[in-house]
Write a protein that holds these residues in place. Structure first.
Motif, PDB file in Angstrom:
ATOM      1  N   ALA A 260       6.209 -32.307 -20.753  1.00  0.00           N
ATOM      2  CA  ALA A 260       6.254 -33.128 -19.540  1.00  0.00           C
ATOM      3  C   ALA A 260       7.644 -33.706 -19.282  1.00  0.00           C
ATOM      4  O   ALA A 260       8.031 -33.913 -18.134  1.00  0.00           O
ATOM      5  CB  ALA A 260       5.224 -34.258 -19.652  1.00  0.00           C
ATOM      6  N   SER A 261       8.409 -33.964 -20.358  1.00  0.00           N
ATOM      7  CA  SER A 261       9.743 -34.542 -20.187  1.00  0.00           C
ATOM      8  C   SER A 261      10.701 -33.613 -19.446  1.00  0.00           C
ATOM      9  O   SER A 261      11.723 -34.061 -18.924  1.00  0.00           O
ATOM     10  CB  SER A 261      10.341 -34.886 -21.558  1.00  0.00           C
ATOM     11  OG  SER A 261      10.477 -33.715 -22.362  1.00  0.00           O
ATOM     12  N   LEU A 262      10.365 -32.312 -19.368  1.00  0.00           N
ATOM     13  CA  LEU A 262      11.224 -31.347 -18.680  1.00  0.00           C
ATOM     14  C   LEU A 262      10.722 -30.979 -17.294  1.00  0.00           C
ATOM     15  O   LEU A 262      11.395 -30.240 -16.572  1.00  0.00           O
ATOM     16  CB  LEU A 262      11.343 -30.060 -19.522  1.00  0.00           C
ATOM     17  CG  LEU A 262      12.043 -30.167 -20.871  1.00  0.00           C
ATOM     18  CD1 LEU A 262      12.070 -28.797 -21.553  1.00  0.00           C
ATOM     19  CD2 LEU A 262      13.454 -30.700 -20.711  1.00  0.00           C
ATOM     20  N   HIS A 263       9.552 -31.474 -16.922  1.00  0.00           N
ATOM     21  CA  HIS A 263       8.944 -31.033 -15.674  1.00  0.00           C
ATOM     22  C   HIS A 263       9.804 -31.354 -14.453  1.00  0.00           C
ATOM     23  O   HIS A 263       9.866 -30.576 -13.501  1.00  0.00           O
ATOM     24  CB  HIS A 263       7.552 -31.645 -15.520  1.00  0.00           C
ATOM     25  CG  HIS A 263       6.534 -30.976 -16.384  1.00  0.00           C
ATOM     26  ND1 HIS A 263       5.192 -31.299 -16.344  1.00  0.00           N
ATOM     27  CD2 HIS A 263       6.645 -29.996 -17.316  1.00  0.00           C
ATOM     28  CE1 HIS A 263       4.529 -30.564 -17.217  1.00  0.00           C
ATOM     29  NE2 HIS A 263       5.392 -29.768 -17.824  1.00  0.00           N
ATOM     30  N   GLY A 264      10.459 -32.515 -14.454  1.00  0.00           N
ATOM     31  CA  GLY A 264      11.292 -32.871 -13.318  1.00  0.00           C
ATOM     32  C   GLY A 264      12.432 -31.891 -13.111  1.00  0.00           C
ATOM     33  O   GLY A 264      12.673 -31.413 -11.998  1.00  0.00           O
ATOM     34  N   MET A 265      13.141 -31.567 -14.195  1.00  0.00           N
ATOM     35  CA  MET A 265      14.271 -30.644 -14.095  1.00  0.00           C
ATOM     36  C   MET A 265      13.799 -29.226 -13.785  1.00  0.00           C
ATOM     37  O   MET A 265      14.426 -28.513 -12.982  1.00  0.00           O
ATOM     38  CB  MET A 265      15.069 -30.656 -15.401  1.00  0.00           C
ATOM     39  CG  MET A 265      16.399 -29.916 -15.317  1.00  0.00           C
ATOM     40  SD  MET A 265      17.552 -30.690 -14.165  1.00  0.00           S
ATOM     41  CE  MET A 265      18.015 -32.140 -15.100  1.00  0.00           C
ATOM     42  N   ILE A 266      12.702 -28.819 -14.399  1.00  0.00           N
ATOM     43  CA  ILE A 266      12.157 -27.484 -14.122  1.00  0.00           C
ATOM     44  C   ILE A 266      11.733 -27.377 -12.665  1.00  0.00           C
ATOM     45  O   ILE A 266      11.978 -26.359 -11.991  1.00  0.00           O
ATOM     46  CB  ILE A 266      10.958 -27.184 -15.053  1.00  0.00           C
ATOM     47  CG1 ILE A 266      11.412 -27.061 -16.511  1.00  0.00           C
ATOM     48  CG2 ILE A 266      10.246 -25.907 -14.613  1.00  0.00           C
ATOM     49  CD1 ILE A 266      12.254 -25.850 -16.802  1.00  0.00           C
ATOM     50  N   ALA A 267      11.108 -28.421 -12.142  1.00  0.00           N
ATOM     51  CA  ALA A 267      10.669 -28.407 -10.742  1.00  0.00           C
ATOM     52  C   ALA A 267      11.859 -28.247  -9.802  1.00  0.00           C
ATOM     53  O   ALA A 267      11.817 -27.458  -8.847  1.00  0.00           O
ATOM     54  CB  ALA A 267       9.908 -29.687 -10.420  1.00  0.00           C
ATOM     55  N   ALA A 268      12.943 -28.992 -10.069  1.00  0.00           N
ATOM     56  CA  ALA A 268      14.141 -28.899  -9.223  1.00  0.00           C
ATOM     57  C   ALA A 268      14.757 -27.507  -9.309  1.00  0.00           C
ATOM     58  O   ALA A 268      15.145 -26.916  -8.293  1.00  0.00           O
ATOM     59  CB  ALA A 268      15.158 -29.965  -9.640  1.00  0.00           C
ATOM     60  N   GLY A 269      14.856 -26.972 -10.527  1.00  0.00           N
ATOM     61  CA  GLY A 269      15.444 -25.647 -10.710  1.00  0.00           C
ATOM     62  C   GLY A 269      14.618 -24.545 -10.076  1.00  0.00           C
ATOM     63  O   GLY A 269      15.155 -23.621  -9.449  1.00  0.00           O
TER      64      GLY A 269
END
Length: 516
Positions: A260-269
């Motif tokens: 979950a800690s990476l979801h924000g960056m993955i979503a943007a990418g």
């Protein structure tokens, strides 16, 4: 007979003085007209002057006003035409750094000045020219304002203006009323807006928003704090579905693959690469990033986080097709119209400066044809004389919109172009180096991924950045195993970003060579 001449009576009443600093399009002139009209409606005498800045972000227009109650004997005062450092009662900045410039000029003093400023930023030319992050630190302005001003009022007035459908000048007018710096009631301010007769209802909404926010902040007794910069995690805090079956399938896969800690960056990418190409390209992005998850060692997936950010940037490079696509999007035309405050019945034409090189033309061709033409230097030189010329084009006209629109639609063929073939080769070599390094030097592998920030922009800018990136990455394998290897690679990146010519990088590389 002696005649005694009496010295003239001098009224030492001090006028109220106001300095307003605003850029073009922010309604500084409207704000000043309102203040003058307000004063005159209350039986005060007011005078305003202005000194224009130079073209938008290279300098704001400085407006200066002085006002004084009218005398019963109708004597007219002599008012100043320019602000005197240390003698200004109110300073209004339509953007945060304009408030900072007012402090530098000595217009803000702790014994008398109320400083009112919007906390939003419109970046200056010098901030944009820096190869790396050249954005000035807003917190420094807040610190200076707290020390220099008698009272400091700051919040994002641009957001309030947008939400009320008005201009920032109306919010500033409301903040001025809410500050109580002028001896007039809020009803007089509102009557001034109504008397102007233009955009009354939106202006009154924006005025009320600025007034209420200023008074609420005063009641809280909490000093203004600089806004925190937005991050990808805040922009896309979750991997959200959008209603497209193919894209939503990628989202569902990403939710189970990444913490979950990476979801924000993955979503943007993911949004970036799919917008650049298509959903299949998004699948490729997720697969590349997922490969780094298998190399993680601890609870903090720093390697995958760096990959999620920089792989997306590497995959969504700026080429001729991308530039044409962005320049002909309806959303861009709408944004430009909103920025210039165009009315529905007004025509707005945007003039673009385009300067394609033969390299960009070759990159857009099918890989085989592009390589064949590259092998004909004489022909390329002749063609370069035709295409490599600066052109000013209006994308709102049929003559230029249609060619650019067609060119932007060629992205379906992008995977077969010479530019894409080279970008993929360059990208894969970089990722292979990061993966191979991670096994023996995790921190250096993270730094290798972060070094991709050197490659950005279009045309000459991209070429310079890619050249610096290649020089920095070439040193990385020799830094592996050193306790300070990652630190030195980041120093090289910082040096590469410090100047356009690369002189600082030359010096940093020379230093590294002394101990390798």
């Amino acid at each position: 007979m002696n005649i005694m001449l009496q010295p003239p009576a001098i009224d030492l009443t001090r006028p109220l003085s106001i300095a307003v600093l605003a850029m073009g399009g922010q309604g500084g002139g409207v704000l000043v007209d309102w203040i003058v009209a307000l004063a005159e409606s209350q039986n005060w005498i007011a005078q305003s002057t202005s000194v224009p800045g130079v073209a938008q972000r290279t300098g704001a227009t400085i407006y200066y006003l002085e006002m004084i109650p009218a005398r019963a004997d109708a004597a007219y005062p002599v008012l100043s035409l320019m602000p005197v450092p240390g003698e200004v009662d109110v300073v209004v900045g339509a953007e945060l750094m304009e408030a900072g410039r007012a402090i530098q000029r000595g217009l803000v003093t702790p014994d008398k000045t109320t400083l009112i400023a919007s906390s939003h930023r419109s970046f200056a030319i010098q901030e944009k020219l820096v190869p790396g992050d050249g954005i000035s630190d807003s917190s420094k302005v807040y610190e200076a304002a707290e020390a220099a001003a008698k009272r400091f009022i700051a919040f994002d007035m641009a957001v309030l203006a947008d939400s009320t459908g008005s201009a920032i000048s109306a919010v500033l007018f409301g903040a001025l009323a809410g500050s109580g710096a002028l001896p007039f009631g809020s009803e007089a301010y509102e009557a001034t807006i109504r008397a102007a007769g233009i955009g009354i209802e939106p202006s009154l909404r924006a005025f009320a928003a600025g007034f209420e926010r200023t008074q609420a902040d005063a009641a809280s007794a909490t000093p203004p704090a600089p806004p925190k910069p937005a991050s990808a995690g805040k922009l896309y805090s979750t991997l959200a579905s959008v209603g497209d079956a193919a894209f939503d399938a990628l989202v569902a896969d990403a939710r189970t693959t990444f913490p979950a800690s990476l979801h924000g960056m993955i979503a943007a990418g993911l949004r970036k690469v799919v917008d650049f190409q298509d959903v299949g390209y998004g699948r490729e992005y997720l697969d590349l990033v997922a490969g780094f998850m298998r190399l993680e060692r601890g609870s903090d997936p720093a390697l995958t986080r760096a990959a999620a950010k920089h792989v997306a940037v590497a995959m969504a490079y700026d080429d001729v097709i991308r530039v044409a696509d962005l320049k002909t999007r309806a959303s861009r035309f709408e944004r430009v119209r909103s920025e210039v405050l165009a009315k529905p019945d007004q025509l707005v034409y945007t003039t673009e400066f385009m300067h394609p090189r033969m390299e960009e033309v070759l990159g857009t061709l099918p890989a085989g044809l592009g390589l064949w033409l590259e092998g004909k230097p004489g022909l390329c030189k002749a063609l370069d004389r035709v295409v490599n010329r600066g052109r000013r084009v209006q994308t709102g006209t049929i003559r230029w919109f249609l060619p650019l629109y067609v060119l932007g639609g060629l992205k379906r063929f992008r995977r077969g172009t010479l530019r894409h073939k080279r970008e993929v080769t360059h990208r894969d070599a970089w990722l292979d180096l990061a993966r191979n390094t991670a096994a023996k030097d995790y921190e250096l592998a993270v730094a290798i991924l972060e070094a991709r920030r050197l490659v950005k922009g279009y045309s000459d800018t991209h070429a310079r950045g890619a050249s610096k990136f290649d020089r920095v990455i070439a040193v990385a394998p020799r830094l592996a195993g050193r306790a300070d290897g990652a630190q030195w690679l980041r120093r090289l990146c910082k040096a590469a970003l410090s100047d356009e010519e690369g002189k600082a990088l030359d010096g940093a590389l020379a230093t590294v060579e002394t101990f390798l």
